[in-house]
Design a protein around this motif. Structure first.
Motif, PDB file in Angstrom:
ATOM      1  N   LYS A   2      23.994  30.544  26.148  1.00 43.32           N
ATOM      2  CA  LYS A   2      24.135  29.183  25.614  1.00 43.32           C
ATOM      3  C   LYS A   2      25.525  28.622  25.899  1.00 43.32           C
ATOM      4  N   VAL A   3      26.522  29.064  25.177  1.00 44.58           N
ATOM      5  CA  VAL A   3      27.879  28.558  25.366  1.00 44.58           C
ATOM      6  C   VAL A   3      28.801  29.733  25.645  1.00 44.58           C
ATOM      7  N   LEU A   4      29.532  29.613  26.722  1.00 46.35           N
ATOM      8  CA  LEU A   4      30.463  30.672  27.096  1.00 46.35           C
ATOM      9  C   LEU A   4      31.774  30.475  26.347  1.00 46.35           C
ATOM     10  N   THR A   5      32.168  31.481  25.603  1.00 47.89           N
ATOM     11  CA  THR A   5      33.458  31.486  24.913  1.00 47.89           C
ATOM     12  C   THR A   5      34.352  32.518  25.595  1.00 47.89           C
ATOM     13  N   PRO A   6      35.668  32.386  25.459  1.00 44.65           N
ATOM     14  CA  PRO A   6      36.560  33.318  26.155  1.00 44.65           C
ATOM     15  C   PRO A   6      36.271  34.788  25.862  1.00 44.65           C
ATOM     16  N   ASP A   7      35.889  35.119  24.645  1.00 42.76           N
ATOM     17  CA  ASP A   7      35.629  36.517  24.313  1.00 42.76           C
ATOM     18  C   ASP A   7      34.371  37.054  24.998  1.00 42.76           C
ATOM     19  N   ARG A   8      33.487  36.177  25.475  1.00 42.76           N
ATOM     20  CA  ARG A   8      32.261  36.614  26.156  1.00 42.76           C
ATOM     21  C   ARG A   8      32.396  36.613  27.679  1.00 42.76           C
ATOM     22  N   CYS A   9      33.584  36.288  28.179  1.00 41.11           N
ATOM     23  CA  CYS A   9      33.800  36.239  29.625  1.00 41.11           C
ATOM     24  C   CYS A   9      33.996  37.638  30.202  1.00 41.11           C
ATOM     25  N   ASP A  10      33.475  37.827  31.399  1.00 42.17           N
ATOM     26  CA  ASP A  10      33.708  39.076  32.128  1.00 42.17           C
ATOM     27  C   ASP A  10      34.977  38.996  32.959  1.00 42.17           C
ATOM     28  N   ALA A  11      35.488  37.792  33.152  1.00 44.14           N
ATOM     29  CA  ALA A  11      36.760  37.576  33.843  1.00 44.14           C
ATOM     30  C   ALA A  11      37.241  36.177  33.487  1.00 44.14           C
ATOM     31  N   ILE A  12      38.559  36.009  33.466  1.00 41.43           N
ATOM     32  CA  ILE A  12      39.153  34.697  33.242  1.00 41.43           C
ATOM     33  C   ILE A  12      40.312  34.543  34.209  1.00 41.43           C
ATOM     34  N   ILE A  13      40.315  33.418  34.919  1.00 40.33           N
ATOM     35  CA  ILE A  13      41.402  33.098  35.839  1.00 40.33           C
ATOM     36  C   ILE A  13      42.242  31.989  35.211  1.00 40.33           C
ATOM     37  N   ARG A  14      43.540  32.159  35.251  1.00 36.06           N
ATOM     38  CA  ARG A  14      44.465  31.158  34.703  1.00 36.06           C
ATOM     39  C   ARG A  14      44.793  30.133  35.785  1.00 36.06           C
ATOM     40  N   THR A  15      44.810  28.853  35.403  1.00 37.27           N
ATOM     41  CA  THR A  15      45.112  27.767  36.335  1.00 37.27           C
ATOM     42  C   THR A  15      46.231  26.900  35.756  1.00 37.27           C
ATOM     43  N   ALA A  44      38.801  41.166  35.858  1.00 35.10           N
ATOM     44  CA  ALA A  44      37.356  41.259  36.085  1.00 35.10           C
ATOM     45  C   ALA A  44      36.836  42.622  35.665  1.00 35.10           C
ATOM     46  N   ARG A  45      35.681  42.606  35.030  1.00 35.14           N
ATOM     47  CA  ARG A  45      35.044  43.847  34.560  1.00 35.14           C
ATOM     48  C   ARG A  45      34.176  44.510  35.617  1.00 35.14           C
ATOM     49  N   ASP A  46      33.798  43.747  36.644  1.00 36.45           N
ATOM     50  CA  ASP A  46      32.875  44.275  37.643  1.00 36.45           C
ATOM     51  C   ASP A  46      33.114  43.574  38.972  1.00 36.45           C
ATOM     52  N   ASP A  47      32.445  44.049  40.007  1.00 38.15           N
ATOM     53  CA  ASP A  47      32.645  43.500  41.350  1.00 38.15           C
ATOM     54  C   ASP A  47      32.246  42.036  41.464  1.00 38.15           C
ATOM     55  N   LEU A  48      31.161  41.629  40.816  1.00 38.06           N
ATOM     56  CA  LEU A  48      30.706  40.251  40.933  1.00 38.06           C
ATOM     57  C   LEU A  48      31.668  39.287  40.240  1.00 38.06           C
ATOM     58  N   SER A  49      32.136  39.619  39.056  1.00 43.14           N
ATOM     59  CA  SER A  49      33.095  38.727  38.402  1.00 43.14           C
ATOM     60  C   SER A  49      34.412  38.698  39.174  1.00 43.14           C
ATOM     61  N   ALA A  50      34.779  39.803  39.813  1.00 44.13           N
ATOM     62  CA  ALA A  50      35.976  39.813  40.666  1.00 44.13           C
ATOM     63  C   ALA A  50      35.785  38.899  41.871  1.00 44.13           C
ATOM     64  N   GLU A  51      34.599  38.917  42.450  1.00 40.81           N
ATOM     65  CA  GLU A  51      34.304  38.033  43.585  1.00 40.81           C
ATOM     66  C   GLU A  51      34.306  36.571  43.144  1.00 40.81           C
ATOM     67  N   ALA A  52      33.768  36.294  41.966  1.00 39.30           N
ATOM     68  CA  ALA A  52      33.784  34.922  41.444  1.00 39.30           C
ATOM     69  C   ALA A  52      35.221  34.451  41.258  1.00 39.30           C
ATOM     70  N   VAL A  53      36.074  35.284  40.704  1.00 31.97           N
ATOM     71  CA  VAL A  53      37.491  34.938  40.524  1.00 31.97           C
ATOM     72  C   VAL A  53      38.149  34.690  41.878  1.00 31.97           C
ATOM     73  N   ARG A  54      37.844  35.522  42.865  1.00 33.12           N
ATOM     74  CA  ARG A  54      38.418  35.347  44.197  1.00 33.12           C
ATOM     75  C   ARG A  54      37.996  34.004  44.785  1.00 33.12           C
ATOM     76  N   GLN A  55      36.705  33.680  44.679  1.00 35.47           N
ATOM     77  CA  GLN A  55      36.222  32.426  45.238  1.00 35.47           C
ATOM     78  C   GLN A  55      36.754  31.207  44.482  1.00 35.47           C
ATOM     79  N   ILE A  56      36.858  31.298  43.177  1.00 32.88           N
ATOM     80  CA  ILE A  56      37.430  30.193  42.401  1.00 32.88           C
ATOM     81  C   ILE A  56      38.887  29.987  42.802  1.00 32.88           C
TER      82      ILE A  56
END
Length: 164
Positions: A2-15, A44-56
């Motif tokens: 439903k709603v993504l909150t920071p505590d439910r994120c598998d990765a967070i990138i600072r901007t 990142a907790r896993d390879d996919l969230s790491a890839e998402a962070v890289r692409q972002i």
């Protein structure tokens, strides 16, 4: 999800404008959310969230790029149609709620609702859908000091639609 909150994120990138959180479910990106004015990072907790962070991160350096990730398809059939149309709007261009509504034979209110319900910010570029255009760029989006509107303007400047 439903709603993504920071505590439910598998990765967070600072901007420069806040943070962008990513959530993964069953080997698909389930959500990407911008958190204005929250300046945190989470490895990142896993390879996919790491890839998402890289692409972002790459998008933040090269605004013409699109995210290419396996994503969880959620939302109503109407929302998915609208999101697909949003994904066809090139970087540096916008469509109004009315233009997109005419194209899809839906009301501008339906387009606005789909923008609000977008679970995959940046992947589905709902920031490229605006109220109206004028000589100064998008207008009618609300209070320019509101965090969500500030981010929308930042993204449109980043992609070259608005002048800095």
């Amino acid at each position: 999800m439903k709603v993504l909150t920071p505590d439910r994120c598998d990765a967070i990138i600072r901007t420069s404008f806040g943070s962008i959180g990513v959530a993964v479910e069953e080997n698909e990106v389930a959500a990407i959310r911008i958190f204005p004015d929250l300046f945190v990072e989470k490895m990142a907790r896993d390879d996919l969230s790491a890839e998402a962070v890289r692409q972002i991160g790459y998008y933040l350096e090269h605004p013409g790029t699109c995210l290419d990730l396996p994503v969880k398809k959620t939302g109503s059939e109407t929302c998915r149609r609208i999101w697909e149309a949003m994904m066809s709007i090139p970087s540096g261009e916008v469509r109004t709620y009315g233009e997109l509504g005419s194209l899809l034979r839906l009301s501008p209110a339906a387009i606005s609702l789909a923008c609000q319900e977008n679970p995959l910010s940046l992947y589905i570029p709902s920031h490229r859908v605006i109220a109206i255009t004028g000589s100064q760029g998008p207008v009618g989006e609300g209070d320019p000091e509101h965090p969500d509107i500030r981010i929308k303007y930042w993204l449109l400047k980043h992609e070259g639609f608005l002048r800095a």
